[in-house]
Each structure stands twice: as structure tokens, then as C-alpha cells.
Design a protein around this motif. Structure first.
Motif, PDB file in Angstrom:
ATOM      1  N   THR A  34       0.852  -1.186   0.000  1.00 42.00           N
ATOM      2  CA  THR A  34       0.000   0.000   0.000  1.00 42.00           C
ATOM      3  C   THR A  34       0.887   1.235   0.000  1.00 42.00           C
ATOM      4  OG1 THR A  34      -1.797  -1.094   1.201  1.00 42.00           O
ATOM      5  CG2 THR A  34      -1.761   1.312   1.225  1.00 42.00           C
ATOM      6  N   SER A  36       1.335   5.253   0.315  1.00 42.27           N
ATOM      7  CA  SER A  36       0.752   6.454   0.889  1.00 42.27           C
ATOM      8  C   SER A  36       1.180   7.645   0.039  1.00 42.27           C
ATOM      9  CB  SER A  36       1.234   6.638   2.330  1.00 42.27           C
ATOM     10  OG  SER A  36       0.905   7.920   2.814  1.00 42.27           O
ATOM     11  N   THR A  62      -4.404   0.805  -9.780  1.00 38.80           N
ATOM     12  CA  THR A  62      -4.648  -0.447  -9.063  1.00 38.80           C
ATOM     13  C   THR A  62      -5.356  -1.457  -9.952  1.00 38.80           C
ATOM     14  OG1 THR A  62      -4.727   0.715  -6.936  1.00 38.80           O
ATOM     15  CG2 THR A  62      -5.728  -1.462  -7.018  1.00 38.80           C
ATOM     16  N   ALA A  69      -1.982  -1.245  -3.676  1.00 36.20           N
ATOM     17  CA  ALA A  69      -3.045  -0.309  -3.322  1.00 36.20           C
ATOM     18  C   ALA A  69      -2.446   1.084  -3.140  1.00 36.20           C
ATOM     19  CB  ALA A  69      -3.742  -0.755  -2.042  1.00 36.20           C
ATOM     20  N   LYS A  71      -3.244   4.823  -1.285  1.00 41.04           N
ATOM     21  CA  LYS A  71      -4.040   5.635  -0.369  1.00 41.04           C
ATOM     22  C   LYS A  71      -3.688   7.098  -0.585  1.00 41.04           C
ATOM     23  CE  LYS A  71      -4.967   6.443   4.552  1.00 41.04           C
ATOM     24  NZ  LYS A  71      -4.595   6.051   5.942  1.00 41.04           N
TER      25      LYS A  71
END
Length: 413
Positions: A34, A36, A62, A69, A71
Motif C-alpha cells: 500500500t 501512501s 490499481t 493499493a 491511499k
């Protein structure tokens, strides 16, 4: 035949009377990584937030890379610098940031080199390479750029009997007074915390000044003190909005778009605001070179907002590279241009834009000669202080304010 219907055939309708069947999709594979991504917000409110733009890229990415992923966290420009600095101080490093680039992060060994996380560094606009570098190595990827010009309202000018845009400070004062006499703001002077460092530098350039000269800080130089003195005269004469130190760029952009301001230094981001307001017609808007002390300046401020990639624990380099290669495609660069009327950060997107958009082409062509902010690790602190206190230099003692900022620069160097 599905397994459910095969079972139904074997059991019969009576046995199935109290049963319900539903097909359940197998669970999607959880992302291995993931990312950021912390970005500055270029929007004007909840309906126009940059969150939507970046979430679009994240969804597309994605979909093509299901094991990664993304975010997205969007931060208001007024808070972006301090919040990212707080994250870094607390060692809660984002993987990617888009907004300001501070070479002190590279100096501290926190960032990946561009060549480590981007496949085509040669496509990044070369004029901004040095600004995104530290120690001769590029760490910042220019994502969006802009250039500045004087915007003026031709209708207001005509009503005030002004036949041409000003080319000198004296002409700005004369024209602004005529506009004020007609009940409009003569010159918009945004020295509030949003982007005071840009407006200030444009005026400094007009008097042969700046923040640095030959790599040395010169914030309280005689030229800069003289410049602030002239700006103070303009404000005291009532030829600007009241209290410029409290006014942000976007505040005045909105007033200009409503036909309340005769002229101000602006950028292409002002164009969609004008269009959205629906008050000014195309024929009402004029642009010209920014006026200096004795004539129009032959350079303008070229601003670039950078993407930077933090090393963190060192496990996400490959994922970061995939994401940046994806996000910097011409499609997304031009999507950003069309959404916010900023300029691209890549050469390929800039070439495509200049060929297809006559309004933005002049701004694109001015970028190679752009003046830029200091490429110095202490710029983060200096910039923040300029945003906070430069408005107080509009007064009887501008030198003391500039010297305070100069001392901050020298202490950090």
C-alpha cells in the motif's frame, strides 16, 4: 449448469422450500503493498478537490496493478508544508508527496533519486532539474508548472481612461489610482500565507533583487528594501485591497474574476476561475509582461510543484516506480492541465499542449527562461516565514522584517 442448480435438481423443490442460494465471488487478492500518497489540494472547495484527480489515477493504477493499493491524502495548500514537515519529524514518512519539494529531505538522505524511481528522467522539463536537485543529483520530479504575467481588466481600464497596461511601478501607481477613483481595486496584492513568497519575488525581480544572488542570501538587500518601500506607498495610497498581508492569491483571483480588480500578477490557474465566474468576457481580459521599476521585466517566476519519493523502510521502491511511471503519462499530465489550467511537468506533455491550446501556448513558451525559488535546504523555513510575516513589511520599517527573514536563512545555512 451451475452447482446450485445441479443441487436443486437432486433435492427437488420440496426440500429446497426453506433454502436460499447465492453465488459468492471468491475474495479479491489483498494488495501486497500500500502506497501512501500525500498531495497538495489545487481545488477551490469540496466539489473541486484534487482528491478526485488523484483517486482517478489510483483507481486506474490499481486496476492495472492489483497487488499495489494506493491511499491518497489531500492537504490544503496553506497547511501542506507544515503537515508534511510534521510527518517527517515524527518519522511517519509518506511514500510519495506532490507539492513543494525541499532539498533538506534529500540532504538528510530521506528521498530516492529520481533515477531510482522513474523510468524516463529525460522527459522531465529540464529548466526545473536544478531546483529539484541536491548535490547535483535530482530528487524532485516536476509534476505541474506555471509561469506568471500581469492580468488586467480591459473594461475597467477603458472606464478609467487607461489605454495600455502599465510597464513601470510609477505607471502601476498612476493607473491604480484612476481605477480606485472608479470604485474598483486598482492593483491586487496577495501577501497572505497562501503564496506570499511568489508575489514578493515578482516585485523583487522588478528591481534587480531576489532572495539569493550568486548562491548567497540577500533578502534584506537595498534593492529589496526599496521594493517593499514602493509597495508600501501603493498600499497606503489606497491603490490596493486593504491589508494585503491577510489576502491570499485565491481570494483575489475570485475578486478579479468578479470584475472587482483592475490588475494583478497572475498565472494560468486564474483562467478557469474567470471562466467559472461568468462575469468577464474574453474581450475583457488582457495579459502583459509584469511591470518593473523602470520597465517590464524580461523574466518571470516559473513555479514547479514536485513529486518526491521517500525511502521509508526501503521496501516499496519497485511499487513507487510503477506508480510514478503510470501517473506521469501524458494523459494524466494533460488531465491535470485541463482540470486546473496549470502547465505540465514533462516535455512530451508540454509539446502536446503547445500544439493544441493557443491560450496556454505563450505560458508554455515562457518557461525555459523562468526564475525559480532558491535551491537551498533552508528554503522550507524561509518560505514559511515569508508567508507568515512579509505582510508586516508593508509599513514604516520594511528592512527590519526583511532582516528577520534574512537571519533565518543564514542560521539555517
Amino acid at each position: 449448469m451451475s452447482k446450485s442448480w445441479q443441487l436443486a435438481a437432486r433435492l427437488g423443490s420440496t426440500a429446497l422450500a426453506g433454502l436460499a442460494f447465492a453465488w459468492v465471488a471468491p475474495p479479491a487478492r489483498a494488495a501486497d503493498t500500500t502506497l501512501s500518497v500525500v498531495v497538495a489540494d489545487y481545488g477551490t472547495g469540496p466539489a473541486d478537490t484534487s482528491q478526485k484527480y488523484w483517486e482517478m489515477i489510483a483507481r486506474d493504477f490499481t486496476a492495472a496493478n492489483p497487488t499495489i493499493a494506493v491511499k491518497i491524502q489531500t492537504i490544503n495548500w496553506n497547511d501542506f508544508d507544515t503537515k508534511v514537515q510534521t510527518m517527517v519529524q515524527n518519522r511517519q514518512y509518506p511514500d510519495i508527496t506532490e507539492g513543494d519539494y525541499f532539498s533538506n529531505y534529500a540532504q538528510e538522505g530521506l528521498l530516492y533519486k529520481v533515477s531510482d524511481v522513474f523510468s524516463d528522467p529525460g522527459n522531465l522539463m529540464p529548466v526545473f532539474k536544478e531546483l529539484g536537485s541536491y548535490g547535483g543529483v535530482q530528487y524532485g520530479l516536476p509534476f505541474t508548472t506555471s509561469a506568471r504575467a500581469l492580468f488586467y481588466n480591459k473594461k475597467i481600464f477603458a472606464d478609467a481612461g487607461i489605454t495600455a497596461p502599465p510597464t513601470t511601478w510609477d505607471e502601476i501607481a498612476t493607473d491604480a489610482a484612476k481605477i480606485e477613483a472608479k470604485g474598483k481595486i486598482g492593483f491586487g496584492l496577495p501577501l497572505g500565507p497562501e503564496e506570499a513568497q511568489a508575489e514578493t519575488l515578482l516585485w523583487f525581480i522588478g528591481n534587480g533583487g531576489g532572495y539569493q544572488a550568486d548562491g548567497k542570501w540577500v533578502i534584506d538587500s537595498p534593492q529589496n528594501v526599496e521594493t517593499m518601500t514602493e509597495m508600501t506607498k501603493l498600499v497606503k495610497a489606497g491603490d490596493t485591497e486593504p491589508n494585503p498581508g491577510t489576502k491570499n492569491r485565491t481570494d483575489l483571483f475570485g475578486q478579479f474574476a468578479q470584475g472587482q480588480i483592475g490588475m494583478m500578477n497572475g498565472e494560468v490557474a486564474l483562467l478557469p476561475i474567470i471562466k467559472s465566474a461568468g462575469v468577464l468576457k474574453d474581450a475583457d481580459l488582457g495579459t502583459a509582461a509584469i511591470a518593473g521599476k523602470t520597465g517590464p521585466i524580461d523574466k518571470t517566476l516559473g513555479v514547479c510543484d514536485f513529486v518526491a519519493a521517500f525511502k521509508g523502510d526501503g521496501t516499496k521502491q519497485a511499487a513507487i516506480k510503477k506508480f510514478l511511471d503510470f501517473a506521469f503519462q501524458d494523459k494524466y499530465q494533460l488531465d491535470f492541465v485541463h482540470e486546473y489550467l496549470e502547465l505540465p511537468g514533462t516535455t512530451s506533455a508540454a509539446v502536446a499542449l503547445a500544439k493544441t491550446d493557443a491560450t496556454l501556448a505563450p505560458f508554455v513558451k515562457s518557461l525555459p527562461n523562468a526564475v525559480q525559488y532558491p535551491n537551498d535546504p533552508v528554503w522550507a523555513q524561509v518560505k514559511t516565514q515569508i508567508q507568515q510575516i512579509i505582510g508586516t513589511a508593508i509599513g514604516p520599517d520594511p528592512k527590519s522584517v526583511l532582516t528577520t527573514i534574512q537571519q533565518t536563512a543564514l542560521k539555517g545555512s
